[in-house]
Scaffold this motif. Structure first.
Motif, mmCIF file in Angstrom:
data_model
loop_
_atom_site.group_PDB
_atom_site.id
_atom_site.type_symbol
_atom_site.label_atom_id
_atom_site.label_comp_id
_atom_site.label_asym_id
_atom_site.label_seq_id
_atom_site.Cartn_x
_atom_site.Cartn_y
_atom_site.Cartn_z
ATOM 1 N N SER A 82 0.676 -1.573 0.057
ATOM 2 C CA SER A 82 0.181 0.135 0.112
ATOM 3 C C SER A 82 0.635 0.900 0.230
ATOM 4 O O SER A 82 0.460 1.946 -0.605
ATOM 5 C CB SER A 82 -1.041 -0.011 1.363
ATOM 6 O OG SER A 82 -2.224 1.257 1.056
ATOM 7 N N ALA A 110 -5.668 2.366 -1.569
ATOM 8 C CA ALA A 110 -6.730 2.334 -0.674
ATOM 9 C C ALA A 110 -7.344 0.763 -0.892
ATOM 10 O O ALA A 110 -7.325 0.590 0.678
ATOM 11 C CB ALA A 110 -7.426 3.657 -1.259
ATOM 12 N N GLU A 111 -7.303 0.108 -1.849
ATOM 13 C CA GLU A 111 -7.941 -1.226 -1.602
ATOM 14 C C GLU A 111 -6.704 -2.712 -1.240
ATOM 15 O O GLU A 111 -7.923 -2.993 -0.448
ATOM 16 C CB GLU A 111 -8.401 -1.528 -3.442
ATOM 17 C CG GLU A 111 -9.009 -0.715 -4.280
ATOM 18 C CD GLU A 111 -8.988 -1.017 -5.912
ATOM 19 O OE1 GLU A 111 -8.036 -2.550 -5.826
ATOM 20 O OE2 GLU A 111 -9.752 -0.432 -5.825
ATOM 21 N N ASP A 113 -5.052 -2.227 1.332
ATOM 22 C CA ASP A 113 -5.031 -2.543 2.988
ATOM 23 C C ASP A 113 -5.421 -1.396 3.024
ATOM 24 O O ASP A 113 -5.001 -0.261 3.313
ATOM 25 C CB ASP A 113 -2.977 -2.264 3.262
ATOM 26 C CG ASP A 113 -3.164 -2.488 5.040
ATOM 27 O OD1 ASP A 113 -4.062 -2.991 6.066
ATOM 28 O OD2 ASP A 113 -2.124 -2.117 5.143
ATOM 29 N N ARG A 114 -6.542 -1.984 3.329
ATOM 30 C CA ARG A 114 -8.137 -1.046 4.497
ATOM 31 C C ARG A 114 -7.511 -0.363 5.967
ATOM 32 O O ARG A 114 -8.232 0.943 6.118
ATOM 33 C CB ARG A 114 -8.733 -1.676 4.473
ATOM 34 C CG ARG A 114 -9.320 -2.203 2.933
ATOM 35 C CD ARG A 114 -11.237 -2.101 2.534
ATOM 36 N NE ARG A 114 -11.304 -2.830 1.653
ATOM 37 C CZ ARG A 114 -11.962 -2.218 0.405
ATOM 38 N NH1 ARG A 114 -11.716 -1.405 0.535
ATOM 39 N NH2 ARG A 114 -12.381 -2.003 -0.850
ATOM 40 N N SER A 115 -6.247 -0.885 6.156
ATOM 41 C CA SER A 115 -6.089 -0.130 7.633
ATOM 42 C C SER A 115 -4.436 0.287 7.506
ATOM 43 O O SER A 115 -4.352 1.133 8.405
ATOM 44 C CB SER A 115 -5.926 -1.382 8.783
ATOM 45 O OG SER A 115 -4.958 -2.269 7.843
ATOM 46 N N ARG A 119 -4.402 5.108 3.860
ATOM 47 C CA ARG A 119 -5.757 4.949 2.811
ATOM 48 C C ARG A 119 -6.393 6.117 2.586
ATOM 49 O O ARG A 119 -6.954 6.027 2.317
ATOM 50 C CB ARG A 119 -6.259 3.628 3.623
ATOM 51 C CG ARG A 119 -8.211 3.444 2.884
ATOM 52 C CD ARG A 119 -8.184 2.019 3.247
ATOM 53 N NE ARG A 119 -9.671 1.871 2.794
ATOM 54 C CZ ARG A 119 -10.498 2.174 2.706
ATOM 55 N NH1 ARG A 119 -10.593 3.495 3.639
ATOM 56 N NH2 ARG A 119 -11.834 2.349 1.584
#
Length: 172
Positions: A82, A110-111, A113-115, A119
């Protein structure tokens, strides 16, 4: 006689210090010592990211891009992927001025690693670039009504505000 952990931290921090002192090649030398050592294979992704940042600060963008692409494609840690994609988005937005390509990288970041701490910024930057197309669509002809003219003027105002405040392009 330092142990492996001490050696890693000493060389890594020496590399970072060298970057801050604008001695990029020296810093890359420290990081390269760690990157080729099989003991530190589990940290290879972050080492490559740090090396890419060094190349980026030395304005060797082609080399930085290659390393970021490599990390994004081969790293096992989503956070590192990410970060690499986010940094590629920044390069394409600010250095190459290719907003469509930058948007692709922001969306992938952004897709991936959502954490990720990147992001929210990646989503915001992608959204801002997407707004460009929306605001730039209004076209008028000689039969346009006053409402259509006002709407087009407001869209142009929003476009100017987006360029100036969000994309840091006041001349646009």
């Amino acid at each position: 006689e330092p142990d492996n952990s001490q050696k890693y931290h000493a060389l890594y921090r020496a590399g970072l210090c060298s970057f801050r002192m604008q001695r990029i090649s020296v810093g890359l030398g420290y990081l390269d010592q760690l990157a080729v050592d099989p003991l530190y294979f589990d940290s290879l992704g972050i080492l490559k990211l740090t090396m890419a940042e060094g190349y980026e600060s030395d304005e060797e963008l082609t080399q930085a891009e290659l390393i970021y692409e490599d990390v994004a494609a081969t790293s096992e840690k989503k956070a590192w992927q990410s970060m690499a994609l986010y940094r590629l988005g920044l390069i394409y937005q600010f250095d190459h001025d290719q907003l469509d390509k930058a948007k692709e990288y922001y969306d992938k970041a952004a897709e991936t690693d959502r954490s990720s701490p990147f992001r929210s910024d990646a989503v915001m930057r992608s959204s801002d670039i997407g707004k460009l197309k929306t605001f730039a669509r209004s076209t008028l002809d000689s039969t346009a009504t006053q409402t259509a003219i006002d709407d087009a003027a407001y869209a142009q105002y929003q476009l100017a505000e987006l360029y100036w405040l969000n994309l840091n392009k006041p001349d646009s």
